[in-house]
Write a protein that holds these residues in place. Structure first.
Motif, mmCIF file in Angstrom:
data_model
loop_
_atom_site.group_PDB
_atom_site.id
_atom_site.type_symbol
_atom_site.label_atom_id
_atom_site.label_comp_id
_atom_site.label_asym_id
_atom_site.label_seq_id
_atom_site.Cartn_x
_atom_site.Cartn_y
_atom_site.Cartn_z
ATOM 1 N N ILE A 166 0.829 -1.205 0.000
ATOM 2 C CA ILE A 166 0.000 0.000 0.000
ATOM 3 C C ILE A 166 0.866 1.259 0.000
ATOM 4 C CG2 ILE A 166 -1.680 1.322 1.343
ATOM 5 C CD1 ILE A 166 -3.049 -0.998 0.154
ATOM 6 N N LEU A 167 1.925 1.254 0.831
ATOM 7 C CA LEU A 167 2.794 2.437 0.875
ATOM 8 C C LEU A 167 3.520 2.622 -0.457
ATOM 9 C CD1 LEU A 167 4.384 2.387 4.442
ATOM 10 C CD2 LEU A 167 2.425 3.683 3.611
ATOM 11 N N GLY A 168 3.972 1.508 -1.056
ATOM 12 C CA GLY A 168 4.650 1.588 -2.348
ATOM 13 C C GLY A 168 3.737 2.156 -3.411
ATOM 14 N N LYS A 169 2.472 1.691 -3.400
ATOM 15 C CA LYS A 169 1.521 2.178 -4.386
ATOM 16 C C LYS A 169 1.226 3.654 -4.168
ATOM 17 C CE LYS A 169 -0.958 -1.771 -6.126
ATOM 18 N NZ LYS A 169 -1.916 -2.806 -5.816
ATOM 19 N N ALA A 170 1.178 4.070 -2.891
ATOM 20 C CA ALA A 170 0.822 5.448 -2.587
ATOM 21 C C ALA A 170 1.966 6.403 -2.878
ATOM 22 C CB ALA A 170 0.401 5.556 -1.127
ATOM 23 N N TYR A 171 3.181 6.004 -2.502
ATOM 24 C CA TYR A 171 4.272 6.982 -2.550
ATOM 25 C C TYR A 171 5.229 6.779 -3.720
ATOM 26 C CZ TYR A 171 2.766 8.591 1.982
ATOM 27 O OH TYR A 171 2.022 9.116 2.990
ATOM 28 N N VAL A 172 5.324 5.560 -4.273
ATOM 29 C CA VAL A 172 6.298 5.357 -5.350
ATOM 30 C C VAL A 172 5.601 5.407 -6.699
ATOM 31 C CG1 VAL A 172 8.148 3.914 -6.241
ATOM 32 C CG2 VAL A 172 7.716 3.971 -3.796
ATOM 33 N N SER A 173 4.781 4.419 -6.967
ATOM 34 C CA SER A 173 4.084 4.403 -8.244
ATOM 35 C C SER A 173 2.975 3.364 -8.176
ATOM 36 C CB SER A 173 5.065 4.065 -9.369
ATOM 37 O OG SER A 173 4.390 3.414 -10.408
ATOM 38 N N THR A 174 1.814 3.711 -8.695
ATOM 39 C CA THR A 174 0.686 2.785 -8.626
ATOM 40 C C THR A 174 0.964 1.517 -9.427
ATOM 41 O OG1 THR A 174 -0.500 4.835 -8.924
ATOM 42 C CG2 THR A 174 -1.823 2.876 -8.601
ATOM 43 N N GLU A 175 1.577 1.718 -10.613
ATOM 44 C CA GLU A 175 1.809 0.557 -11.465
ATOM 45 C C GLU A 175 2.862 -0.370 -10.868
ATOM 46 O OE1 GLU A 175 1.773 3.625 -12.965
ATOM 47 O OE2 GLU A 175 -0.138 3.424 -14.017
ATOM 48 N N LEU A 176 3.814 0.246 -10.147
ATOM 49 C CA LEU A 176 4.946 -0.550 -9.689
ATOM 50 C C LEU A 176 4.765 -1.097 -8.278
ATOM 51 C CD1 LEU A 176 7.934 1.455 -11.157
ATOM 52 C CD2 LEU A 176 7.093 -0.755 -11.859
ATOM 53 N N GLY A 177 3.552 -0.980 -7.724
ATOM 54 C CA GLY A 177 3.325 -1.448 -6.356
ATOM 55 C C GLY A 177 3.733 -2.891 -6.156
ATOM 56 N N ASP A 178 3.302 -3.754 -7.078
ATOM 57 C CA ASP A 178 3.620 -5.172 -6.950
ATOM 58 C C ASP A 178 5.110 -5.420 -7.115
ATOM 59 O OD1 ASP A 178 0.988 -5.527 -6.618
ATOM 60 O OD2 ASP A 178 0.599 -6.469 -8.562
ATOM 61 N N ALA A 179 5.711 -4.719 -8.074
ATOM 62 C CA ALA A 179 7.143 -4.886 -8.304
ATOM 63 C C ALA A 179 7.914 -4.534 -7.038
ATOM 64 C CB ALA A 179 7.599 -4.003 -9.455
ATOM 65 N N PHE A 180 7.440 -3.494 -6.345
ATOM 66 C CA PHE A 180 8.072 -3.033 -5.114
ATOM 67 C C PHE A 180 8.040 -4.135 -4.058
ATOM 68 C CE2 PHE A 180 8.454 0.121 -1.632
ATOM 69 C CZ PHE A 180 9.581 0.728 -2.128
ATOM 70 N N VAL A 181 6.875 -4.785 -3.931
ATOM 71 C CA VAL A 181 6.724 -5.875 -2.971
ATOM 72 C C VAL A 181 7.736 -6.976 -3.244
ATOM 73 C CG1 VAL A 181 5.198 -7.766 -2.308
ATOM 74 C CG2 VAL A 181 4.290 -5.474 -2.554
ATOM 75 N N PHE A 182 7.820 -7.375 -4.524
ATOM 76 C CA PHE A 182 8.710 -8.480 -4.853
ATOM 77 C C PHE A 182 10.174 -8.079 -4.697
ATOM 78 C CE2 PHE A 182 4.872 -9.875 -7.251
ATOM 79 C CZ PHE A 182 4.663 -11.025 -6.522
ATOM 80 N N ALA A 183 10.482 -6.807 -4.986
ATOM 81 C CA ALA A 183 11.861 -6.349 -4.826
ATOM 82 C C ALA A 183 12.281 -6.434 -3.365
ATOM 83 C CB ALA A 183 12.007 -4.929 -5.358
ATOM 84 N N VAL A 184 11.377 -6.016 -2.463
ATOM 85 C CA VAL A 184 11.710 -6.094 -1.040
ATOM 86 C C VAL A 184 11.927 -7.546 -0.629
ATOM 87 C CG1 VAL A 184 10.824 -5.698 1.282
ATOM 88 C CG2 VAL A 184 10.544 -3.959 -0.457
ATOM 89 N N LEU A 185 11.072 -8.422 -1.150
ATOM 90 C CA LEU A 185 11.219 -9.848 -0.849
ATOM 91 C C LEU A 185 12.612 -10.343 -1.235
ATOM 92 C CD1 LEU A 185 9.853 -12.768 -0.330
ATOM 93 C CD2 LEU A 185 9.859 -12.831 -2.807
ATOM 94 N N ILE A 186 13.051 -9.954 -2.452
ATOM 95 C CA ILE A 186 14.345 -10.434 -2.941
ATOM 96 C C ILE A 186 15.460 -9.939 -2.032
ATOM 97 C CG2 ILE A 186 15.988 -10.245 -4.840
ATOM 98 C CD1 ILE A 186 13.492 -10.147 -6.688
#
Lengths: 351, 294
Positions: free
Chosen positions: B255-275
């Motif tokens: 949610i924070l990634g979607k709000a502050y970084v980019s809506t499209e990249l929210g999921d990518a952000f989640v997976f990047a943190v996981l990695i």
């Protein structure tokens, strides 16, 4: 020496199957023999079959030969597809290269190289992990690639290529339009090129398996510690298998991308990776010939099941479960062995 | 500040749903050592059952949830018995593919029964939103219920695995199947039990998910399923508190990634943190590091 000959003849049979299948397809397309003619819908499946055969063989290199479960193979395919489409369209429209075959070949090479680079970047972190953790990270990378591609915009302005991230207002005609994908693509892909690509893939993979490097890769799969202790460079050989696999997947992706007039990143979802993995597992893990046959049959199967319309994916799912149960359940395996004694003997030989 | 708080609360709410789904993944993985890819689709079936119970049978929402839980529990036991039990000795990849087959089967069955058109799910929670800080911070009733449900499930599950006989048997089986069998534990029944609990939780997660995001279609379960699986790995697969922590963190990051970084990249952000997390801690946040013996 005898063993080497046996391997060679096994490889030749694999090439032979592909070549015979190609000739049969050509005869069926030409309709030389009456009654033996290919339907339109099947003809449309020929290039996807080539693509999925290449995908399955290349994934088998990672999963079967190198022993790493990868759930993000479609990611490499998408990198190849988009870079291939951009390259092909740029050559064709921007540089004015009329010969579509030349554009296609250049696109396939560029697609392969881009996916190979992606393979190196992803491989470095991924190959440090093991087992299910490795699988989830490949899955994660596949999703990241798809998300990033959704934000990419490429446009062609004369012979100049413009790129932007998350911003569609760039000069010229849009080639790749973010989530809408690449539109207005010339369908350059041909079945013949697909066939050559399959042969090339087989050539690369079979030669790799039967080389010194291939034996090192398999030694690492069987026991990483033992392989390391006899001086095999684990990271190097794992990377070699992973990047080769990514490279081939990228080539397949480029062919796939240039076979449709629109390519969207949504086509390369997690489901596509899984689809290819299903081919590999059903064909037999580590068995290249099996991958080819499984990929070809299972690509055609949903088309064949069209008569069942709504039920076809349901039947596909049931067939999938039943095949897995029949090949892996000890009780069922014995029952099958009793009906076909030849197979049971082979199994007991293995044990 | 209030905006950040509301994002944070939304994230915790979404994360709670992930956590409940991840619990199913992690328990099954811990005990049967298999990745149950069909879990995401059990969520979808649960939501559909609840939808039908309220829509066609006119049952009250709470009863429909119990209805969905019962249906999913039965479904979980049947799936385990028919598809996974015969493959107990098989290589893990064979089980993985079977799970994918089951996932296709559930999705296409749902497609045949309910059609491809999305149904709009009516929220099962029917009290108003909570307004804090002079109405600047609005917390929806679904959010409150989701977070509360998560806490209750967490406490119940920890007590269950720690105190009851069946729960202890579960832990024993996940530790060492052979030894557990020698101690007189019925391994097959324990594994079925795990699937039953996991699927019941999936039903709750499905209802909560669709209450917050009310479009219901046959593919509703697949993305949350993958994310919950990621959450389970994030927290260390096989660990129950890990699934909780992983799920909530993932939801907040998304949610924070979607709000502050980019809506499209929210999921990518989640997976990047996981990695990044897996590179630093290869067995997840709370996972056990298994030493390799030569």
């Amino acid at each position: 020496m005898k063993k080497a000959n046996k391997k060679l003849s096994a490889n030749l049979i694999t090439y032979g199957i592909v070549i015979v299948a190609f000739i049969l397809c050509q005869i069926a397309i030409a309709g030389i023999i009456p009654g033996f003619k290919m339907t339109r819908s099947l003809k449309g499946q020929l290039i996807p079959i080539c693509v999925y055969v290449v995908m399955a063989v290349s994934l088998n290199l990672t999963v079967g030969i190198s022993g790493e479960l990868s759930l993000g193979h479609a990611g490499f395919m998408s990198v190849g597809a988009f870079s291939g489409v951009i390259m092909g369209m740029w050559l064709n429209k921007g540089m004015g290269v009329e010969n579509e075959l030349l554009c296609l070949l250049a696109a396939i090479v560029v697609g392969g190289i881009c996916a190979g680079i992606a393979g190196v970047i992803i491989g470095i972190p991924v190959l440090r992990l093991r087992g299910d953790y490795l699988a989830i990270v490949t899955l994660a990378f596949g999703e990241i690639i798809r998300n990033v591609l959704n934000c990419l915009y490429f446009s062609l302005d004369g012979s100049k290529l413009h790129v932007s991230f998350n911003n569609p207002s760039i000069p010229g005609k849009l080639l790749v339009n973010g989530p809408a994908g690449a539109t207005g693509v010339n369908k350059m892909a041909t079945f013949e090129v697909g066939f050559v690509l399959v042969l090339f893939t087989l050539f690369v993979v079979l030669n790799l398996i039967n080389s010194r490097s291939g034996r090192a890769i398999m030694a690492i799969r069987d026991s990483r510690i033992a392989a390391e202790s006899v001086g095999i460079n684990v990271t190097k050989y794992k990377m070699m298998a992973f990047v080769t696999s990514a490279f081939l997947a990228g080539m397949a992706g480029a062919l796939y991308g240039l076979n449709f007039s629109t390519v969207t990143a949504a086509k390369f979802k997690f489901d596509t990776s899984i689809l290819v993995l299903v081919f590999v597992v059903l064909g037999g893990i580590g068995n290249i010939r099996g991958s080819i046959i499984a990929a070809a049959l299972l690509t055609v199967l949903p088309e064949m099941l069209r008569a069942f319309s709504d039920y076809r994916m349901l039947i596909y799912a049931i067939v999938l479960i039943l095949v897995m149960l029949a090949t892996n359940n000890p009780t069922l395996k014995n029952a099958i062995g009793r009906i076909i004694p030849h197979k049971a003997k082979k199994e007991s030989d293995k044990a | 500040m209030t905006l950040f708080l509301s994002y944070l609360i939304n994230g915790i709410s979404l994360g709670s749903v992930y956590a409940i789904i991840a619990l199913g993944y992690t328990m099954v993985y811990g005990i049967a050592k298999m990745l149950n890819f069909a879990h995401g689709d059990v969520i979808m079936i649960g939501a559909y059952v609840s939808f039908c119970a309220t829509q066609y049978l006119g049952l009250p929402p709470l009863v429909s949830v119990i209805f969905a839980m019962a249906a999913c529990t039965a479904l979980g036991i049947v799936i385990e018995g028919l598809a996974y039990k015969p493959l107990r000795q098989a290589p893990s990849l064979a089980v993985l593919i079977t799970a994918i087959g089951v996932s296709y089967f559930l999705q296409n069955t749902a497609l045949l029964i309910w059609g491809a058109n999305p149904k709009s799910f009516k929220s099962v929670v029917d009290f108003g939103a909570l307004s804090l800080m002079n109405g600047q911070l609005l917390i929806s009733s679904e959010t409150i219920v989701t977070i509360l449900a998560n806490i209750v499930i967490m406490i119940a599950l920890t007590t269950f695995t720690g105190k009851t006989k069946v729960g202890k048997a579960m832990r024993a089986v996940s530790e060492d199947k052979g030894a557990a069998e020698l101690m007189g534990i019925n391994v097959n029944a324990t594994i079925s039990m795990t699937f039953a609990i996991g699927s019941a939780l999936a039903a709750i997660a499905g209802v909560l998910l669709c209450s917050a995001y009310p479009t219901l279609q046959p593919t509703t379960g697949s993305m949350p399923g993958i994310k919950a699986f990621t959450a389970a790995v994030f927290g260390g697969i096989g660990s129950i508190p890990g699934a909780m922590v992983g799920g909530i963190l993932l939801g907040v990051i998304e949610i924070l990634g979607k709000a502050y970084v980019s809506t499209e990249l929210g999921d990518a952000f989640v997976f990047a943190v996981l990695i990044v997390v897996l590179l630093v801690k290869p067995s997840g946040l709370l996972g056990k590091t298994v030493r390799e013996k030569v």
